[in-house]
Design a protein around this motif. Structure first.
Motif, PDB file in Angstrom:
ATOM      1  N   GLU D 174       0.845  -1.189   0.000  1.00 59.70           N
ATOM      2  CA  GLU D 174       0.000   0.000   0.000  1.00 59.70           C
ATOM      3  C   GLU D 174       0.880   1.238   0.000  1.00 59.70           C
ATOM      4  O   GLU D 174       1.848   1.316   0.746  1.00 59.70           O
ATOM      5  CB  GLU D 174      -0.902   0.012   1.234  1.00 59.70           C
ATOM      6  CG  GLU D 174      -1.849   1.204   1.256  1.00 59.70           C
ATOM      7  CD  GLU D 174      -2.814   1.165   2.432  1.00 59.70           C
ATOM      8  OE1 GLU D 174      -3.955   0.719   2.239  1.00 59.70           O
ATOM      9  OE2 GLU D 174      -2.403   1.585   3.538  1.00 59.70           O
ATOM     10  N   ASN D 213     -10.577   2.427  -2.512  1.00 64.59           N
ATOM     11  CA  ASN D 213     -11.221   1.130  -2.344  1.00 64.59           C
ATOM     12  C   ASN D 213     -11.748   0.623  -3.676  1.00 64.59           C
ATOM     13  O   ASN D 213     -12.908   0.227  -3.808  1.00 64.59           O
ATOM     14  CB  ASN D 213     -12.347   1.235  -1.312  1.00 64.59           C
ATOM     15  CG  ASN D 213     -11.786   1.525   0.063  1.00 64.59           C
ATOM     16  OD1 ASN D 213     -10.774   0.935   0.467  1.00 64.59           O
ATOM     17  ND2 ASN D 213     -12.411   2.440   0.787  1.00 64.59           N
ATOM     18  N   ALA D 216     -13.302  -3.048  -3.892  1.00 57.65           N
ATOM     19  CA  ALA D 216     -14.572  -3.116  -3.162  1.00 57.65           C
ATOM     20  C   ALA D 216     -15.636  -2.225  -3.805  1.00 57.65           C
ATOM     21  O   ALA D 216     -16.831  -2.548  -3.775  1.00 57.65           O
ATOM     22  CB  ALA D 216     -14.354  -2.710  -1.702  1.00 57.65           C
ATOM     23  N   SER D 217     -15.214  -1.137  -4.419  1.00 57.30           N
ATOM     24  CA  SER D 217     -16.184  -0.172  -4.953  1.00 57.30           C
ATOM     25  C   SER D 217     -17.102  -0.792  -5.992  1.00 57.30           C
ATOM     26  O   SER D 217     -18.243  -0.360  -6.160  1.00 57.30           O
ATOM     27  CB  SER D 217     -15.477   1.047  -5.547  1.00 57.30           C
ATOM     28  OG  SER D 217     -14.939   0.760  -6.834  1.00 57.30           O
ATOM     29  N   TYR D 225     -20.491   4.777  -1.770  1.00 59.47           N
ATOM     30  CA  TYR D 225     -19.175   5.056  -2.341  1.00 59.47           C
ATOM     31  C   TYR D 225     -18.809   6.540  -2.324  1.00 59.47           C
ATOM     32  O   TYR D 225     -17.668   6.907  -2.035  1.00 59.47           O
ATOM     33  CB  TYR D 225     -19.107   4.528  -3.784  1.00 59.47           C
ATOM     34  CG  TYR D 225     -17.826   4.886  -4.465  1.00 59.47           C
ATOM     35  CD1 TYR D 225     -16.649   4.180  -4.186  1.00 59.47           C
ATOM     36  CD2 TYR D 225     -17.749   5.949  -5.360  1.00 59.47           C
ATOM     37  CE1 TYR D 225     -15.445   4.526  -4.790  1.00 59.47           C
ATOM     38  CE2 TYR D 225     -16.553   6.298  -5.972  1.00 59.47           C
ATOM     39  CZ  TYR D 225     -15.405   5.587  -5.690  1.00 59.47           C
ATOM     40  OH  TYR D 225     -14.220   5.922  -6.275  1.00 59.47           O
ATOM     41  N   ASN D 240     -12.937   6.830  -0.362  1.00 60.67           N
ATOM     42  CA  ASN D 240     -13.095   5.652  -1.217  1.00 60.67           C
ATOM     43  C   ASN D 240     -12.409   5.817  -2.569  1.00 60.67           C
ATOM     44  O   ASN D 240     -11.976   4.838  -3.170  1.00 60.67           O
ATOM     45  CB  ASN D 240     -14.583   5.360  -1.444  1.00 60.67           C
ATOM     46  CG  ASN D 240     -15.239   4.803  -0.199  1.00 60.67           C
ATOM     47  OD1 ASN D 240     -14.689   3.903   0.441  1.00 60.67           O
ATOM     48  ND2 ASN D 240     -16.404   5.319   0.156  1.00 60.67           N
TER      49      ASN D 240
END
Lengths: 320, 320, 320, 320
Positions: D174, D213, D216-217, D225, D240
């Protein structure tokens, strides 16, 4: 800025008095036989030491440091370096003068004084050495095409006078490219003339270029200028256009001439502005320089022409 | 190939006898006031209809189709189109001849016969019209810099002769750029001379370019050529180098001259190869053309110079 | 910025509520049969009007305005435009809010408020329409290669829920490329993954991409991940790497998945900052939008993949 | 191919078992203090020798060979080289196998067998060393921006298992970028996501990337979102979108995650095709390799992100 080319792409680095100068050559197809020896004849042609040339002597030994395996190109970038050895590692002190005719003042302004001024830094004619090496590789990619550049002899009287008087001389280099097929060049913006001139004007000292009888053509009538096609392979009776129509090769010889101004460094006394005293004064510049660097330039002109033509020929394969 | 520039980037499309010609201009900063009216004076300067010009008359009305909102540039690409209206939509039949001096043969070979030959297709001088529009926008980005190009008068005797005899004439366009600060240009490969010449050689008909006294400089001695700095802002007593040292502006006027060959289309009988009969024959070419297209070129030369200089000035902001 | 590609090069222009949107396609080889009809099937696949799609209906009629002659590409730039007709030409008044999830705020900051905000301006999903047209041409250059993208069905429950509640949904598009030979991709920086991801992330709404089982691979052991070659043409027993090793195709299917976030426009009440009152407030956004624009995206994903692959295949011819 | 960037431009050369590897960095503004010492901390972070790392130990000593004068950048290209010393200069003999999971087969096909296979040649992870050096310079250009990448700890169980069994593990890195102003990114094609992903996918072993994200979005609703702006400087309640809307930074933290597949080299027995016997066989691969090269990758990810951001920030100065 220091990268040139579309597919066959060169990236130049180094300064006159730095550790080394060199070039990264990208886009060379894999499988071409290549060794340092292939580079030596053209490097020799460019070398210092001859008539009217600088007394700085460097070994000019090329070191290929990547991109070759078992004597062939691999498709990965080819890096070629030349160590700088014979230079005086002085501590530069600005003494109020920018050398007349040199890039010193313009570079100072561009880089806010941070440019490396020793020996002309990045603006030195020495930077053409890696270009000659890259030109050799370009020529190997297109072995059937012949590049032949030579100095026009009329400048020699000036050269003699320059040597005798601590002065310098300019010169004209004519380059002829033979066996280039018709159809090479990428209009609208990447015409043969656009790309060759772009490359040639990167050589220090170039101030003009003409293709075919370009300069004279401006004073001609169309009936005098137009080249009449005389055979089914496009050969023309005259070659006023230098083998290029609409930016594309027409199958005849490509002919262009490069005009070099005189070497800016001269031993003779000159006037220029002293930024310390804020007035124009006489100066004398010492150091090693060519009385006529145009004499060493034919092989450099060939190299840059070959770099352009190799790139364009690789691109032309796309359409086939 | 049809895109030019680094930050201020232009992309050209269209053909002489197609629906329209146009240009996409990318990299123009947001917030510059702009309307079609701003483009009209330079378009008018280029327009056909004057002395020695083609009888093809087009409205040449620019349509800005993107990139403007509430009278200002938005930062998005600016697209400008010109409709083609006054052309003869003939069905082209190859009659065995490629027009002498034109791109026809070279283009045929490059594109395997698929190029659009009508009116010269992509090689037509009409393609310079969107370039003039883009040049107007470039000039608006750098309003303090003055571009001034004019035809050298010595060609006019040839023009008169050409009109009288169905022939054509070449010409020389001198361009002067004033108020360009010192330090503009991006060596090693993107010198001012390299970029200006690259752009200028995209104009149909250009065969030579010189910066300052570039052609004469090859016959000079260094003591004659070197420009002596005479003031603390870098002004020089002479300007043999055309305001450029080491590829970088030195704060003096930029001066360059562009050499145009004569218009290839002439009414006079000419010889050329007939690919049907496989022998050289006499032909006469009918159609509308300029007796001397160099006369219409000063504004085109300015446009391409402005496009290069705007790009380089935008880039120079990076270092500040 | 608005140009993409090396040899096969596209330049995009236009805004959602401008006069037209379009694209200039450079580097397409001459001699490919092409008409507007060839573009219609993919344009139809992208079109609005279906389930979960915006009620803005445009004709989406492509107009090829250059680069075609006698039904074939000419080698000159191909320009394709789409007129904008069905939009509300409102006079935009900033009412204190930037729409949540949209580019509005970031664009305002980038362009100092000069960007065209109507319908999202240059950031509108409508800009993908010319990309689909360019993708059709790319596909014609490489007809033996098959591009097949589809939405992963698992998002459909969310779509139903979104439609019922004035909300929106995201989705995943999987794209498979078949019949791509081994050896395509240009490391170091122009790997297949680098170029495909570069292109795909230009599609509005994309926030993630994986090649093969890229996401799962981070949790695998090497003995599970490595794809075992099982035949002399390089076919592998598994395809965890998505057909790409070292950034180069290995002759297996190319597989990648694109992750779209939900459409930012929703009818539901949302909170956001009011720059007039300087506090967070509830807003409701009216207008036409897709409940799930990922549903329309497979053909867009294919188009961008085809643009990248066509460019790389043209480049690969150079080495042959 | 081996050059990346628009203004801040890097050119990479070298192979794992060649004489040296290096990088030319162009477009770095003049006047930035720089010495080899500035490069050492990041080089140290990348270095071999730690837990789960290869036993090949190199000095990794950077040599700056151009572009520095009196301790500052000059505006000319900066060349940095690393000599290869600790490698086994074997004479490679193809024994019928291409290593599973490696670039060997694809590269063989691309370069017709001329690529340098020793140690992975140009595809070696060692090529990331000059990138880390270039990243240091990029960070110095934009000192106020903070780059912070780390390995997600969840892969550590796999690493332990891999070390114990002669296997290898993947991992997730990350990266967070702090203090990046709003308005950075150059749509349409040079969005922040497009450029970062382009650069990141050049790192060997990367197979997926997500911004914010992103993964996941695709399973979220728009109401979940969308990031609500909560202050006048554009700060959002959630992140997000990873700090990027419409391809442009919005002033919040930039967050992205890079997914690395397991190191392809494992000691465990594997099956693969033997091109001599033309059947699938078991092989064991000996040599030095990392059990999980993702562990060494955070500084590489930072370097490439910094290279992209420095380039974009330099470009953003143009509009100011």
């Amino acid at each position: 800025m220091n990268t040139f080319g579309n597919i066959f792409k060169i990236t130049l680095y180094g300064e006159s008095h730095g550790k080394e100068i060199g070039i990264v050559i990208d886009g060379c197809p894999a499988g071409i036989p290549l060794s340092e020896n292939d580079l030596l004849p053209d490097i020799e042609r460019r070398k210092t030491g001859g008539y009217a040339s600088s007394s700085r002597t460097e070994n000019d030994t090329p070191e290929i440091r990547s991109g070759i395996y078992r004597g062939h190109t691999t498709g990965a970038p080819i890096m070629i370096a030349f160590r700088n050895e014979n230079f005086r590692d002085e501590d530069y002190q600005f003494d109020g003068f920018f050398r007349p005719g040199h890039a010193d003042y313009a570079a100072y302004r561009k880089y806010n004084g941070y440019n490396n001024p020793l020996g002309g830094g990045q603006f030195s004619g020495r930077m053409t050495l890696p270009l000659v090496a890259a030109g050799c590789i370009a020529k190997k990619i297109i072995p059937s095409i012949e590049f032949s550049a030579h100095i026009q002899p009329e400048c020699m009287a000036n050269v003699d006078k320059a040597i005798a008087t601590g002065d310098s001389a300019g010169g004209i280099v004519e380059c002829i490219i033979r066996n280039l097929e018709a159809g090479i060049g990428e209009p609208f913006f990447n015409s043969l003339e656009s790309l060759i001139s772009h490359a040639i004007f990167s050589i220090p000292g170039v101030k003009a270029i003409e293709f075919g009888n370009g300069i004279a053509s401006a004073s001609m009538l169309g009936s005098e200028y137009n080249d009449c096609i005389v055979s089914s392979d496009g050969q023309t009776a005259t070659n006023n256009c230098g083998g290029i129509n609409g930016g594309i090769s027409n199958g005849n010889e490509i002919v262009f001439r490069t005009y070099f101004h005189p070497t800016p460094s001269i031993s003779k006394e000159q006037k220029t502005f002293n930024f310390n005293t804020m007035q124009v004064e006489n100066i004398e510049i010492h150091g090693r320089h060519d009385a006529c660097y145009a004499l060493r330039s034919p092989v450099i002109v060939e190299a840059l022409a070959a770099i352009v033509i190799a790139d364009l020929i690789l691109i032309s394969k796309i359409a086939k």
